[in-house]
Design a protein around this motif. Sequence first.
Motif, short mmCIF file in Angstrom:
data_model
loop_
_atom_site.label_atom_id
_atom_site.label_comp_id
_atom_site.label_asym_id
_atom_site.label_seq_id
_atom_site.Cartn_x
_atom_site.Cartn_y
_atom_site.Cartn_z
N LEU A 13 0.87 -1.19 0.00
CA LEU A 13 0.00 0.00 0.00
C LEU A 13 0.90 1.24 0.00
N ALA A 14 0.56 2.23 -0.81
CA ALA A 14 1.42 3.43 -0.84
C ALA A 14 0.59 4.71 -0.92
N HIS A 15 1.12 5.75 -0.28
CA HIS A 15 0.50 7.08 -0.31
C HIS A 15 1.05 7.87 -1.50
N TYR A 16 0.26 8.86 -1.94
CA TYR A 16 0.66 9.67 -3.10
C TYR A 16 1.92 10.50 -2.86
N TYR A 17 2.35 10.63 -1.61
CA TYR A 17 3.56 11.42 -1.33
C TYR A 17 4.84 10.59 -1.42
N GLN A 18 4.69 9.32 -1.83
CA GLN A 18 5.88 8.48 -1.96
C GLN A 18 6.61 8.80 -3.27
N ALA A 47 3.43 -0.12 -6.15
CA ALA A 47 2.37 -0.44 -5.17
C ALA A 47 1.21 -1.20 -5.80
N ASP A 48 0.56 -2.04 -4.99
CA ASP A 48 -0.66 -2.70 -5.45
C ASP A 48 -1.84 -1.75 -5.32
N PHE A 49 -1.74 -0.87 -4.34
CA PHE A 49 -2.82 0.07 -4.13
C PHE A 49 -2.24 1.41 -3.69
N LEU A 50 -2.71 2.47 -4.35
CA LEU A 50 -2.24 3.82 -4.10
C LEU A 50 -3.44 4.62 -3.59
N GLY A 51 -3.26 5.43 -2.57
CA GLY A 51 -4.43 6.16 -2.10
C GLY A 51 -4.11 7.27 -1.12
N ASP A 52 -5.17 7.98 -0.72
CA ASP A 52 -5.02 8.96 0.35
C ASP A 52 -5.23 8.23 1.69
N SER A 53 -5.16 8.96 2.78
CA SER A 53 -5.19 8.31 4.10
C SER A 53 -6.46 7.48 4.28
N LEU A 54 -7.61 8.01 3.83
CA LEU A 54 -8.86 7.28 4.01
C LEU A 54 -8.88 6.02 3.14
N ALA A 55 -8.55 6.16 1.88
CA ALA A 55 -8.58 5.00 0.97
C ALA A 55 -7.60 3.92 1.43
N LEU A 56 -6.46 4.34 1.96
CA LEU A 56 -5.48 3.34 2.42
C LEU A 56 -6.01 2.60 3.66
N ALA A 57 -6.69 3.31 4.55
CA ALA A 57 -7.28 2.65 5.72
C ALA A 57 -8.37 1.68 5.27
N GLN A 58 -9.18 2.13 4.30
CA GLN A 58 -10.26 1.24 3.79
C GLN A 58 -9.66 0.01 3.13
N GLN A 59 -8.60 0.21 2.38
CA GLN A 59 -7.95 -0.92 1.70
C GLN A 59 -7.32 -1.87 2.72
N VAL A 67 0.77 -10.30 4.78
CA VAL A 67 1.70 -9.23 5.14
C VAL A 67 1.28 -7.94 4.43
N ILE A 68 1.24 -6.83 5.19
CA ILE A 68 0.98 -5.51 4.58
C ILE A 68 2.28 -4.72 4.65
N LEU A 69 2.82 -4.37 3.48
CA LEU A 69 3.99 -3.49 3.47
C LEU A 69 3.46 -2.08 3.22
N PHE A 70 3.54 -1.23 4.25
CA PHE A 70 2.91 0.07 4.18
C PHE A 70 3.93 1.15 3.84
N CYS A 71 3.83 1.68 2.62
CA CYS A 71 4.74 2.74 2.19
C CYS A 71 4.05 4.08 2.38
N GLY A 72 4.26 4.61 3.56
CA GLY A 72 3.68 5.89 3.95
C GLY A 72 4.43 6.27 5.21
N VAL A 73 3.71 6.83 6.19
CA VAL A 73 4.37 7.16 7.45
C VAL A 73 3.79 6.31 8.59
N HIS A 74 4.44 6.44 9.75
CA HIS A 74 4.19 5.53 10.87
C HIS A 74 2.72 5.45 11.28
N PHE A 75 2.05 6.63 11.38
CA PHE A 75 0.66 6.59 11.87
C PHE A 75 -0.24 5.83 10.90
N MET A 76 0.09 5.85 9.61
CA MET A 76 -0.73 5.14 8.62
C MET A 76 -0.57 3.63 8.80
N ALA A 77 0.68 3.20 9.03
CA ALA A 77 0.94 1.77 9.22
C ALA A 77 0.31 1.30 10.54
#
Length: 313
Positions: free
Chosen positions: A26-31, A39-51, A59-69
Amino acid sequence: MTDNSSNTEKLEKLSRLKKERNAVILAHYYQDETIQDAADFLGDSLALAQQAKQTAADVILFCGVHFMAETAKILNPNRIVLVPDLNAGCSLADSAPAGKFREWKESHPGHIVISYINCSAEVKALSDIICTSSNAVKIVGSVPKDKKICFAPDKYLGAHVIKKTGRDMVLWDGSCQVHEIFSEQELIALMGKHPDAGVLAHPECRQNILDYADFIGSTKAIIDYAAASRSKEFIIATEPGIIHEMKKKAPGKVFHPLPSADGCSCNMCPHMRLNTIDKMINALETLSPEITLPGEIIQKALLPIEKMLELSK
Ligand code: 13P
Ligand code: SF4
């Protein structure tokens, strides 16, 4: 070996490891662009939480920041949640240490506590409802009018929501180090140079920037707006990583990143940009760094996140 071929080899290795681990990326647009493309899925904070809530991966490899993971872990306590770099933090989340936040909450009895998702798991556990930049107005609007509200940690998003909803809210004094340094002077100069360009801004910006915006929204909302708009040119007042996806969704349109006060037109989030393809490979190889949280925090933080997801349907 050329840089391109070594990059291709790295991406092949990442893809192989992903299959072996039954992982999802999962990756955020600021990556970085390469991470977004991997990424398999790209999104904003809400879409990433929903995904994260929907995934069946081990295993979820979260490419964003700590609070998102952490949010992904709260939603998936039995899955392994990895981050490429454990130091990828967030100035907003850091502005609200749990101890001080608890005192603040206790000094406002009877208030509904709404926290922006950019906060630690401990702060989420002390909150009544979580929101993101894409649903903050809706979530605040859902609170009965006779209830008082405390909003944390972003004072600029909070001020924007007050303006949109007309609700009075007590605001925590936090800000995003990336969005608060966009320059009004540079914006006026860019608007002069590109008079036909629409100004698209993230609500983490200061009011003096938002005042010029043709559209204010989350990263995903900004991308969708640019794609749907009849305008062909835009000034972008958010982290410039977003422009990669904007060019894909709105081919042929032109995007000008807004410089910060020091004139730099590459106002990147230093935390988001700690992540690299090499660190992603390492994470899948070693299954670390892993996000772990105490069970009690997971249980308490899940409730306000689920409330948000319910209200966002
Ligand atoms: P959104 O993903 O909600 O647009 O927020 C941007 C941000 O700053 C994430 O840290
Ligand atoms: Fe935090 Fe700002 Fe970076 Fe988003 S852009 S992760 S709010 S520091």
